[in-house]
Design an enzyme around this catalytic site. Structure first.
Site, PDB file in Angstrom:
ATOM      1  N   ALA A 253      -9.167  43.602  64.776  1.00 24.76           N
ATOM      2  CA  ALA A 253      -9.723  41.806  65.089  1.00 24.76           C
ATOM      3  C   ALA A 253      -9.396  40.462  66.846  1.00 24.76           C
ATOM      4  CB  ALA A 253      -9.162  41.681  64.708  1.00 24.76           C
TER       5      ALA A 253
ATOM      6  N   GLY B 283      -7.909  46.231  63.355  1.00 23.20           N
ATOM      7  CA  GLY B 283      -9.059  46.667  62.840  1.00 23.20           C
ATOM      8  C   GLY B 283      -9.869  47.575  63.442  1.00 23.20           C
TER       9      GLY B 283
ATOM     10  N   GLU C 131      -9.909  50.542  61.084  1.00 22.31           N
ATOM     11  CA  GLU C 131     -10.313  50.471  59.962  1.00 22.31           C
ATOM     12  C   GLU C 131     -11.790  50.372  60.320  1.00 22.31           C
ATOM     13  OE1 GLU C 131      -7.309  47.018  57.368  1.00 22.31           O
ATOM     14  OE2 GLU C 131      -8.278  46.670  58.971  1.00 22.31           O
TER      15      GLU C 131
ATOM     16  N   GLU D 292      -0.363  45.055  62.628  1.00 23.98           N
ATOM     17  CA  GLU D 292      -0.224  44.428  62.363  1.00 23.98           C
ATOM     18  C   GLU D 292       0.783  43.770  62.341  1.00 23.98           C
ATOM     19  OE1 GLU D 292      -4.618  45.704  61.432  1.00 23.98           O
ATOM     20  OE2 GLU D 292      -2.554  46.697  61.706  1.00 23.98           O
TER      21      GLU D 292
END
Ligand code: T1G
Length: 697
Positions: A63, A102, A105, A125
């Site tokens: 992200a 992310g 993911e 993370e």
């Protein structure tokens, strides 16, 4: 659809390409582009399957961390992942580079994953004080079980493509261009029954509930007492993946993610992520080209010189080591070889790599041996007259344009530079012990230092895998100036009633690996004694002076190397034992000064130590010794063991409030002018902002 996401159809397969350099961070524009592209692909009858790919050096590396702490822009990443997974046409992710957070993911939301062989995968993370918040804590364990999932999310070390195949997280590795391999894979899926394979419906990893629960319990046990917030939350989420239906697990994960994101620990760790990258940005680096460096000369093969030599050899440079005489040279060469021996035993390098490194090392007792070096670093004892002599000798032998650097921890670079023909080629490169391990390098810039010399220092530090921080010239530069202020505050408390063991215990509880008196014993009390003596002539007579350290040095209690300092060390052990004689010496000092001791609690001890660090830090920024407050945080974390999850002293102060700190300093200043608040506090408070704004430079 913006430029960040492109869409084209190739013989029945839609190729959705992300392009958001440098690391394809999944910012709002990319997320919106992905949802639009998947909607278009689903609605397009010519499209039978979909390949998701990214341009540039990597599939998304996560992200966009810069968006955290700001209002979320929809669609948020978990929703994008759910959208991808729900697509009614097979989705193949073609991945390469560093597939992290992310980005991983998102790939796991696809029905299949094909990777380039060099790809690495990770869910780091936790290093930002958060957790995988886009379904990772629910999808990963469904594929590979709790133990492997927890290792990925808490051990945070990335895994190879081969390991990812073993864990079932990816479906294949291709030597061909990964997009083409994924296209072939997608074409084969067209028309196949059951080609859709939503990860949320996979259960391989959940097939052994007892083993799963055991892995969760074991990790929870292993984390007992760990001060970090996020790891325990990750365990809760992975447990939820077994206990709750998928949507329930996602909601659980989202709530845990937001708890982490709101925490000071996460604010601190995200700050450090960017602070480390910003520290490498000095004005000289932006405007000058570094000079080429292949051969490095090192003068002085003691602990620092040999560690620095090992770092340069590790990084592929040729090294010429000069020492005073043959026995000292032999000791130094053996010390370097033992660094690599240890690395071979640890398995981090092979015996062949050791030989290759030692083959690039030459030793000599004549200075002339460094006459071909591009850079020479002086690493002799911390004595100005000796260093000036070494510089003068080097100045006579080095080649034109060679850079002359010093590894001094405190001394005035400008004075050293003034003694050579080309002060513009002089630089401070302050490494930390052990130099082949510690990541911090203070790049000290003298008045005359050329911009390309500074740029060379920064480039070299990065090549060594170090974190460079730019410092101006001041006694102790950035790190040791902060350390000196920290110690002064601690010494004041010793004389007023606290014990060194109480101070050390408090700072260890805060997260430092060692307290200030343990560090003093390790480094040697004589180093800071020499500094006090050096600064005696310029010391402010109105400022309180603590003589406890002087008295201990006069007794020969110099620390570990003397078998005793603030602690005693039986038979060379490195574990210190509290020493009642030290407490006696301190009590005698109080009596001599007529001081009635008072009690100190851990809160006050911590507050005073941190306040002194931050106040000194503020003055270093004000006096342009440090470029920005975050550089001080990076220096204290990578050079002095300041706990990373606290963000560094300046960030910790920011998080607890600069106004109250300034006001408390004003109170302390009534005790002694040492505590006079830095004018920087008034500046930032008046301007209505904090240190973070100053970090933007
Ligand atoms: N967001 C924003 N900027 C990023 C970024 C990211 N994720 N990663 C890198 N950058 C910037 C970085 O600041 C620098 O900028 C430039 O890219 C190059 O980076 C929901 C919540 C990928 C291994 O933790 O580990 O996904 O300084 O200098 O050494 O679960 O960057 O040039 O202006 O580091 O080659 C999880 C973080 C996010 C990975 C490349 N992902 N990045 O290293 O280059 S949280 C991460 C890295 C998340 C979801 C959650 C490394 C790298 P500038 P660089 P590098």
């Amino acid at each position: 659809m913006g430029q960040e996401v492109k869409f084209n159809v190739n013989d029945g397969v839609a190729v959705i390409t992300i392009n958001n350099p440098p690391v394809n961070a999944l910012n709002a524009a990319v997320r919106q582009g992905l949802v639009t592209a998947f909607d278009d692909a689903e609605a397009n009858d010519d499209v039978k399957a979909i390949v998701m790919f990214a341009e540039g050096r990597t599939f998304p590396a996560g992200a966009d961390i810069t968006e955290f702490g700001k209002p979320t822009v929809d669609p948020w990443l978990p929703d994008v992942c759910n959208r991808v997974e729900a697509t009614c046409k097979p989705v193949v992710a073609a991945v390469h580079g560093t597939v992290l957070g992310g980005g991983f993911e998102l790939a796991l939301a696809a029905h299949y994953r094909i990777a380039d062989p060099m790809t690495t995968f990770g869910l780091p993370e936790v290093t930002l004080g958060i957790l995988p918040g886009a379904g990772g804590t629910q999808r990963v364990p469904r594929i590979c079980g709790a133990e492997a999932a927890l290792d990925l999310m808490i051990a945070k070390a990335p895994i190879s493509a081969a390991k990812a195949v073993d864990l079932g997280l990816i479906d294949g590795v291709s030597r061909a261009h990964v997009r083409d391999a994924a296209l072939d894979f997608a074409h084969e899926l067209i028309g196949k029954p059951n080609a859709l394979r939503p990860t949320r419906e996979r259960t391989e990893g959940l097939s052994d509930p007892v083993g799963y629960a055991r892995a969760v319990a074991a990790k929870r046990q292993a984390l007992a007492g760990n001060p970090l917030f996020a790891p325990a939350k990750i365990v809760d989420c992975v447990e939820a993946a077994m206990l709750l239906p998928f949507e329930g697990g996602l909601a659980f994960e989202q709530a845990a993610f937001e708890d982490c994101l709101r925490s000071d620990q996460s604010a601190a760790l995200r700050h450090v992520f960017f602070a480390e990258r910003k520290a490498a940005k000095a004005p000289e680096v932006a405007r000058a080209k570094p000079r080429p460096v292949e051969i490095v000369g090192i003068v002085g093969g003691g602990t620092m010189g040999s560690g620095i030599a090992a770092s340069f050899l590790d990084a592929g440079f040729g090294v010429v080591l000069v020492d005073r005489d043959q026995p000292m040279l032999d000791t130094a060469l053996a010390r370097i070889e033992s660094v690599f021996d240890k690395a071979v035993r640890k398995g981090s390098i092979t015996a062949q790599m050791l030989d290759e490194r030692m083959a690039r090392l030459t030793g000599d007792i004549h200075y002339f041996a460094v006459s071909e070096a591009d850079l020479v670093i002086e690493c002799v004892i911390e004595d100005m007259s000796v260093k000036e002599q070494v510089f003068a000798t080097l100045d006579a032998v080095i080649k034109p344009g060679a850079i002359l650097a010093t590894n001094t921890s405190y001394l005035d670079i400008n004075t050293l530079a003034a003694g050579v023909a080309h002060p513009e080629n002089v630089l401070g490169l302050h490494f930390f012990s052990p130099a082949h391990v510690m990541r911090l390098v203070e790049v000290v810039v003298g008045e005359a230092t050329e911009a390309d010399v500074v740029a060379t220092g920064f480039t070299l530090a990065k090549k060594l895998g170090k974190i460079p921080v730019r410092s101006g010239v001041a006694d102790g530069f950035i790190g040791n100036s902060i350390l000196a202020a920290y110690r002064t505050a601690a010494d004041f408390m010793l004389e007023d009633g606290a014990s060194p063991y109480q101070v050390d215990a408090t700072m260890r509880a805060f997260g430092f690996p060692m307290g200030p008196y343990q560090v003093l014993d390790l480094a040697g009390l004589d180093i800071s004694w020499a500094r006090r003596k050096r600064l005696k002539s310029t010391r402010d007579p109105e400022m309180r002076y603590i003589a406890i350290g002087d008295k201990m040095c006069q007794k020969g209690w110099l620390g570990q190397k003397a078998g005793r300092g603030y602690y005693t060390y039986a038979d060379g052990s490195r574990l210190g034992v509290e020493d009642p004689e030290v407490l006696g010496l301190i009590a005698a000092e109080r009596e001599r000064k007529g001081i009635t001791p008072r009690a100190f609690g851990p809160e006050e001890i911590l507050y005073r130590c941190l306040s002194a660090m931050v106040n000194e830090g503020a003055n270093l920024v004000l006096n342009k010794i440090a470029q920005r407050p975050s550089d001080i945080d990076v220096a204290m974390i990578h050079g002095y063991g300041f706990p990373r999850w606290r963000g560094g002293p300046m960030k910790a102060a920011e998080l607890s409030g600069l106004l109250s700190l300034r006001n408390q300093l004003r109170e302390f200043a009534k005790e002694d002018k040492f505590w006079t608040p830095s004018p920087l506090f008034d500046e930032v408070i008046k301007a209505g902002h904090g240190f973070d704004t100053l970090n933007a430079v």
